[in-house]
Design a protein around this motif. Sequence first.
Motif: not given
Length: 156
Positions: A15-16, A25-28, A33-36, A9-11
Amino acid sequence: MIASIAILTLFGVFLLMLETFLPGGVAGVLGTISILAALGITLFSDELAGWSSGLRLALALGIVVFSAAVLMAWLRWFAVKFFHRSLTLSATVGGTPVSDVPVGKQGIALTELRPLGRAEIAGKRYDVRCQDGPAAAGAQVEVISTEPGNLLVRTI
């Protein structure tokens, strides 16, 4: 398992936040994806089998609310206000308003009008557009009407 969920979640939030500076848009996408992934682990992991479905749902909702709150705070207070001076042009373009020049007023073309140029009318300089097409510098002009940003003139 909770540590993995917190790290994902923190990562993702980091990134966002980084997406406000990196184009493409790659970091977003990776942050989303990380939060999902953190949400998926929360809802479907076997290691959290001892948790009730209500507790899992509360943790998933907490992840979503936390991520949204941090990102809204970042965009509202830090990204916009903290970096506002370095990322936003605050200069204004000055000039003489063209609405105060009456129709029929005469002046002299300061530059060659092709058909746009500058003219001095009533002691002030204005951007003008010549209705007759090109006109030489020094030509006598008369105001026909006003346009957004300039005056419409014709040669006399």
